[in-house]
Scaffold this active site. Structure first.
Site, PDB file in Angstrom:
ATOM      1  N   SER A   1      -4.800 -22.983 -17.085  1.00  0.00           N
ATOM      2  CA  SER A   1      -5.416 -21.671 -16.875  1.00  0.00           C
ATOM      3  C   SER A   1      -4.958 -21.097 -15.537  1.00  0.00           C
ATOM      4  CB  SER A   1      -6.933 -21.843 -16.886  1.00  0.00           C
ATOM      5  OG  SER A   1      -7.549 -20.658 -16.461  1.00  0.00           O
TER       6      SER A   1
ATOM      7  N   THR B   1       0.645  -8.154 -27.492  1.00  0.00           N
ATOM      8  CA  THR B   1       1.511  -7.745 -26.383  1.00  0.00           C
ATOM      9  C   THR B   1       1.199  -8.586 -25.157  1.00  0.00           C
ATOM     10  OG1 THR B   1       1.598  -5.535 -27.283  1.00  0.00           O
ATOM     11  CG2 THR B   1       2.182  -5.758 -24.949  1.00  0.00           C
TER      12      THR B   1
ATOM     13  N   CYS C   1     -19.950 -21.728 -16.245  1.00  0.00           N
ATOM     14  CA  CYS C   1     -20.498 -21.081 -17.439  1.00  0.00           C
ATOM     15  C   CYS C   1     -21.887 -21.609 -17.773  1.00  0.00           C
ATOM     16  CB  CYS C   1     -19.544 -21.242 -18.623  1.00  0.00           C
ATOM     17  SG  CYS C   1     -18.527 -22.691 -18.545  1.00  0.00           S
TER      18      CYS C   1
HETATM   19  N1  PLP Z   1     -11.021 -26.372 -19.464  1.00  0.00           N
HETATM   20  C1  PLP Z   1     -11.503 -26.749 -18.284  1.00  0.00           C
HETATM   21  C2  PLP Z   1     -11.451 -28.191 -17.889  1.00  0.00           C
HETATM   22  C3  PLP Z   1     -12.069 -25.803 -17.419  1.00  0.00           C
HETATM   23  O1  PLP Z   1     -12.548 -26.186 -16.235  1.00  0.00           O
HETATM   24  C4  PLP Z   1     -12.109 -24.444 -17.829  1.00  0.00           C
HETATM   25  C5  PLP Z   1     -12.759 -23.428 -16.986  1.00  0.00           C
HETATM   26  O2  PLP Z   1     -13.675 -23.727 -16.248  1.00  0.00           O
HETATM   27  C6  PLP Z   1     -11.567 -24.103 -19.073  1.00  0.00           C
HETATM   28  C7  PLP Z   1     -11.029 -25.097 -19.859  1.00  0.00           C
HETATM   29  C8  PLP Z   1     -11.547 -22.690 -19.543  1.00  0.00           C
HETATM   30  O3  PLP Z   1     -10.561 -21.944 -18.868  1.00  0.00           O
HETATM   31  P1  PLP Z   1     -10.637 -20.347 -18.790  1.00  0.00           P
HETATM   32  O4  PLP Z   1     -11.718 -20.012 -17.817  1.00  0.00           O
HETATM   33  O5  PLP Z   1      -9.281 -19.923 -18.313  1.00  0.00           O
HETATM   34  O6  PLP Z   1     -10.923 -19.845 -20.163  1.00  0.00           O
END
Ligand code: PLP
Length: 388
Positions: free
Chosen positions: A195, A233, A322
């Site tokens: 990410s 895109t 989150c």
């Molecule tokens: N995987 C892990 C281990 C993460 O820490 C996160 C985000 O906190 C994600 C996936 C999700 O990434 P993104 O925020 O870019 O959707």
């Protein structure tokens, strides 16, 4: 007021260099990378340069890189991209919800999912992976580094097991990328997620490595972007930013900047533990990424500590961003065997490229004092103190 940000596992600030690399793509260089005229050629070249940079970071070829909207999409594409009703998938109890909830969805469409436990240090046991294999196992999805504890998983051993069993292996490397060297061939994985916003590129861009010759079902249907693996895109400014962030990360790994970060993290961790009793590191003794420490401060509520520290200028977190605000204790810490009250009393400190020694001094001056203040107000702690 001085503000110190130690929540880089939630997101990182875009580096000035990254921002400068992106700037022209919000202005003069606005072309659609699929257009055949000059404007399209200009952005296509920028997208392909970024792809090369990501491939260099991961030790693969550029054609194996798919640009996505971030870690969540990359994880979903990898988890859903190969399996069908009747297939078996292996994952773990400490995965990010981007994997765990994608696996829940697979169950709804008729797949079987085994969720492996972890030990007290937060480590997946490769022997458990081997034991969980079945004749219909199609995919293993296990993370490289945990977002809450920073614990690094034995992905190379898992990769060997997957290769021997001829099962696909996806690893979520969102929290490992740019913090430790990654080589997809050495890991032996078929897919790996990254990410942008965890590595000082902007939010809303990511990549999925997919091994050459491994056909993946797209999540989105539309144009033939990304070799028909991800329609839509391209987010050119985001991709350019990710490419630049990856180049900077590559140079930093070459300079062994990760070692310097580990020294700062260890100073923070040891400094806090030296001043605060009834506290401990979650995942202690396990290999960890250099920027993360997760500490339980018994007898207090993590949320109260986060708020009290924020009021004094220090940004930290109780775990996955989150799940902030949720009353449930962290699924990762409870899977490691922490009591719910200890899991709720845990705080994650995560450093970034912008973190300085002065930031660590600031945190060390603040955290023990605020913990002592909150404990002094806590009837639970008073009772405990009187009883001992
Ligand atoms: N995987 C892990 C281990 C993460 O820490 C996160 C985000 O906190 C994600 C996936 C999700 O990434 P993104 O925020 O870019 O959707």
């Amino acid at each position: 007021m001085q503000r110190v940000y130690l929540d880089n596992n939630a997101t990182t600030p875009v580096l000035p260099d990254v921002f400068e690399a992106m700037r022209p793509y919000f202005g003069d260089r606005f072309g659609n990378a699929s257009s055949i005229h000059h404007h399209g050629q200009e952005t296509r070249a920028a997208v392909e340069d970024a792809r090369e940079s990501v491939a260099e970071l991961l030790g693969c070829t550029a054609s194996e890189i798919i640009f996505t909207s971030g870690g969540t999409e990359s994880d979903n594409l990898a988890v859903a991209g190969w399996v069908a009703s009747g297939d078996h998938v292996i994952t773990s109890s400490i995965e990010h919800h981007a994997v765990l909830h994608a696996c829940k969805h697979l169950e709804k469409i008729g797949c079987e999912v085994t969720v492996l436990p972890v030990g007290g240090r937060g480590l997946i046991d490769p022997a458990d992976v081997r034991r969980a294999l079945r004749s219909n196992t199609k995919l293993i999805s296990l993370m490289m580094a945990n977002n809450e504890t920073g614990v690094l998983q034995p992905v190379e051993e898992i990769g060997k097991i997957a290769t021997e069993a001829k099962v696909l292996f996806h690893t979520d490397a969102v929290q490992a990328a740019a913090k430790v060297p990654i080589n997809v061939r050495q890991i032996g994985c078929d897919a790996l997620s990254i990410s942008g916003h965890k590595i000082h590129a902007p939010q809303g861009v990511g990549t999925l490595y997919v091994k050459k010759g491994t056909r993946i079902q797209p999540l989105f249907h539309g144009g033939r972007h990304e070799r028909s693996r991800r329609a839509g895109t391209e987010n050119v400014p985001g991709i350019v930013g990710l490419g630049r962030a990856v180049q900077i990360a590559n140079q930093a790994l070459d300079r062994c900047d990760d070692k310097k970060m580990a020294i700062m993290r260890d100073r923070l961790e040891q400094g806090i533990l030296a001043q605060v009793d009834e506290a401990g590191v979650n995942g202690e003794g396990a290999p960890r990424v250099p920027n993360t420490t997760n500490i339980h401060f018994d007898h207090i509520e993590g949320e109260s500590l986060v708020i009290a520290l924020d009021l004094r200028g220090l940004a930290v977190s109780t775990g996955a961003a989150c799940s902030s605000g949720a009353i449930e204790p962290s699924h990762v810490l409870t899977a490691m065997g922490l009591r719910p009250d200890q899991a709720r009393a845990s705080i994650r400190f995560s450093l970034g490229k912008q973190t300085t020694d002065a930031d660590i001094d600031f945190a060390l001056a603040l955290v023990p004092a605020v913990v002592a203040r909150l404990r002094a107000l806590s009837p639970r702690y008073t009772k405990q103190a009187v009883g001992t």
